[in-house]
Motif scaffolding. Structure first.
Motif, mmCIF file in Angstrom:
data_model
loop_
_atom_site.group_PDB
_atom_site.id
_atom_site.type_symbol
_atom_site.label_atom_id
_atom_site.label_comp_id
_atom_site.label_asym_id
_atom_site.label_seq_id
_atom_site.Cartn_x
_atom_site.Cartn_y
_atom_site.Cartn_z
ATOM 1 N N SER A 107 -6.749 -4.872 7.424
ATOM 2 C CA SER A 107 -7.693 -4.991 6.329
ATOM 3 C C SER A 107 -7.242 -5.956 5.249
ATOM 4 O O SER A 107 -7.709 -5.901 4.125
ATOM 5 C CB SER A 107 -7.947 -3.614 5.678
ATOM 6 O OG SER A 107 -8.371 -2.702 6.642
ATOM 7 N N THR A 160 -4.821 3.893 6.287
ATOM 8 C CA THR A 160 -5.696 2.851 5.769
ATOM 9 C C THR A 160 -5.820 3.028 4.265
ATOM 10 O O THR A 160 -5.744 4.143 3.746
ATOM 11 C CB THR A 160 -7.102 2.932 6.403
ATOM 12 O OG1 THR A 160 -7.665 4.220 6.152
ATOM 13 C CG2 THR A 160 -7.039 2.681 7.901
ATOM 14 N N ASP A 161 -5.973 1.929 3.581
ATOM 15 C CA ASP A 161 -6.141 1.952 2.124
ATOM 16 C C ASP A 161 -5.084 2.809 1.441
ATOM 17 O O ASP A 161 -5.407 3.781 0.735
ATOM 18 C CB ASP A 161 -7.535 2.463 1.762
ATOM 19 C CG ASP A 161 -8.641 1.615 2.356
ATOM 20 O OD1 ASP A 161 -8.459 0.391 2.438
ATOM 21 O OD2 ASP A 161 -9.675 2.181 2.740
ATOM 22 N N LYS A 220 -5.287 4.061 -2.192
ATOM 23 C CA LYS A 220 -6.197 5.149 -2.577
ATOM 24 C C LYS A 220 -5.577 6.529 -2.376
ATOM 25 O O LYS A 220 -6.183 7.545 -2.716
ATOM 26 C CB LYS A 220 -7.501 5.050 -1.784
ATOM 27 C CG LYS A 220 -8.251 3.743 -2.024
ATOM 28 C CD LYS A 220 -9.470 3.617 -1.124
ATOM 29 C CE LYS A 220 -10.161 2.263 -1.323
ATOM 30 N NZ LYS A 220 -11.324 2.089 -0.415
#
Length: 348
Positions: free
Chosen positions: A50, A65-66, A69
């Motif tokens: 990403s 992922t991310d 966050k």
């Protein structure tokens, strides 16, 4: 006007001679700061997925992922970690924070400031804000200068309460420490002499000696780039140093052909020495966060609340600090550096 402002702010910083002075000052001031021993590298660096820097150590994990966050929702409530900090007695009643002392504009000792030796920069402003909120005194801070590869060990060993040191949030690191929401956006970029044929993160790095800081996201970016073919196989990435400023010195001495580091740091290094420049665009997207112990939930929540308030403060908050320390080396418009709206997805 901007050029005059930059020249005035950087008087005495350019060239090899000035950098030698800075290095000498770094050694002297390192003796003045509490010493942090070197016990090993944090091992938590890499990129992938990403366009955001993720960790090579868990590159095979599909569920990361991310990482920016993966933090807790804000709260101004005290808890066991904050209580322990507040209960320190006398001169020890301070927030203990791991920082850099030689990254211009972020955390550095300005030799033009006389003998005061006060740390200055964007990260330092944030530390003072956190101390003011938790302890009621912006100066109730014990700074500990730590090299890049000691940031995570210093937290895990309890030598510091937190690290505020241009530290990228990534998948590997969130296994070892807890992060706040992002407070800055940047990306990996190439720094090289102006006269160099290097043009960026591309085939022009073939056969070149590239310097990175040990334990940094940059080194893992290069490792993974060679595996994926994005970086020429002949590129030499064996030169690693404890701190980013050491890479600039290696470049000046002809011991390296290029440096890869966060664009925000590379811009500051280019400002320190006008014979080098950024080459090409940033080739990753990364976010800096405040790092703390994994189980310091109350401190993570408190820092996230402080960051919310810091961004809203139009007179002495995030934007004012950016204007003061970074606008001359990055861009006057801070839009590209502003972190995204925070998302708090880490389970309680």
């Amino acid at each position: 006007m901007r050029a005059r402002r930059l020249r005035a702010g950087l008087k005495g910083w350019g060239g090899v001679g000035a950098m030698a002075v800075v290095c000498a000052l770094t050694v002297v001031f390192a003796l003045l700061l509490p010493h942090v021993g070197r016990t090993g590298e944090d091992g938590g660096t890499a990129t992938g997925g990403s366009g955001v820097a993720h960790g090579s150590r868990i590159r095979a994990a599909d569920d990361c992922t991310d990482p920016e966050k993966q933090t807790l929702s804000p709260s101004d409530a005290d808890g066991p970690t904050i209580d322990a900090i507040k209960n320190r007695q006398g001169e020890k009643r301070k927030l203990v924070v791991g920082v850099d002392q030689n990254s211009y504009g972020w955390g550095y000792r300005n030799p033009n400031r006389g003998r005061s030796g006060d740390l200055e920069g964007f990260d330092i402003d944030l530390v003072h804000r956190i101390a003011r909120d938790i302890l009621g005194d912006a100066d109730a801070v014990q700074f500990k200068a730590i090299p890049t590869d000691q940031r995570i060990p210093a937290i895990q060993d309890g030598r510091v309460d937190m690290v505020v040191r241009t530290m990228t949030i990534n998948c590997a690191r969130i296994q070892d420490v807890a992060f706040s929401a992002p407070y800055f956006k940047t990306g990996q970029q190439v720094l090289a002499p102006r006269s160099s044929p290097v043009t960026g993160y591309d085939d022009s790095l073939a056969g070149r000696r590239i310097c990175t800081a040990a334990g940094s996201t940059a080194y893992s970016t290069l490792e993974q780039g060679r595996e994926t073919g994005e970086l020429p196989a002949s590129a030499d990435i064996s030169t690693t140093v404890p701190n980013q400023l050491d890479c600039l010195v290696r470049l000046q001495l002809g011991e390296a052909d290029a440096v890869v580091t966060d664009g925000a740091l590379a811009a500051s290094q280019a400002a320190q020495d006008p014979t080098v420049e950024l080459k090409g665009d940033a080739f990753t997207t990364e976010y800096y966060g405040v790092a703390m112990k994994k189980d310091a939930d109350d401190l993570v929540r408190r820092v996230n609340q402080i960051l919310v308030d810091y961004r809203k403060d139009t007179s002495n908050g995030w934007q004012a600090s950016y204007d003061r320390w970074l606008s001359a080396t990055l861009e006057e418009d801070s839009a590209k550096s502003e972190p995204p709206a925070p998302q708090y997805r880490r389970p309680s």
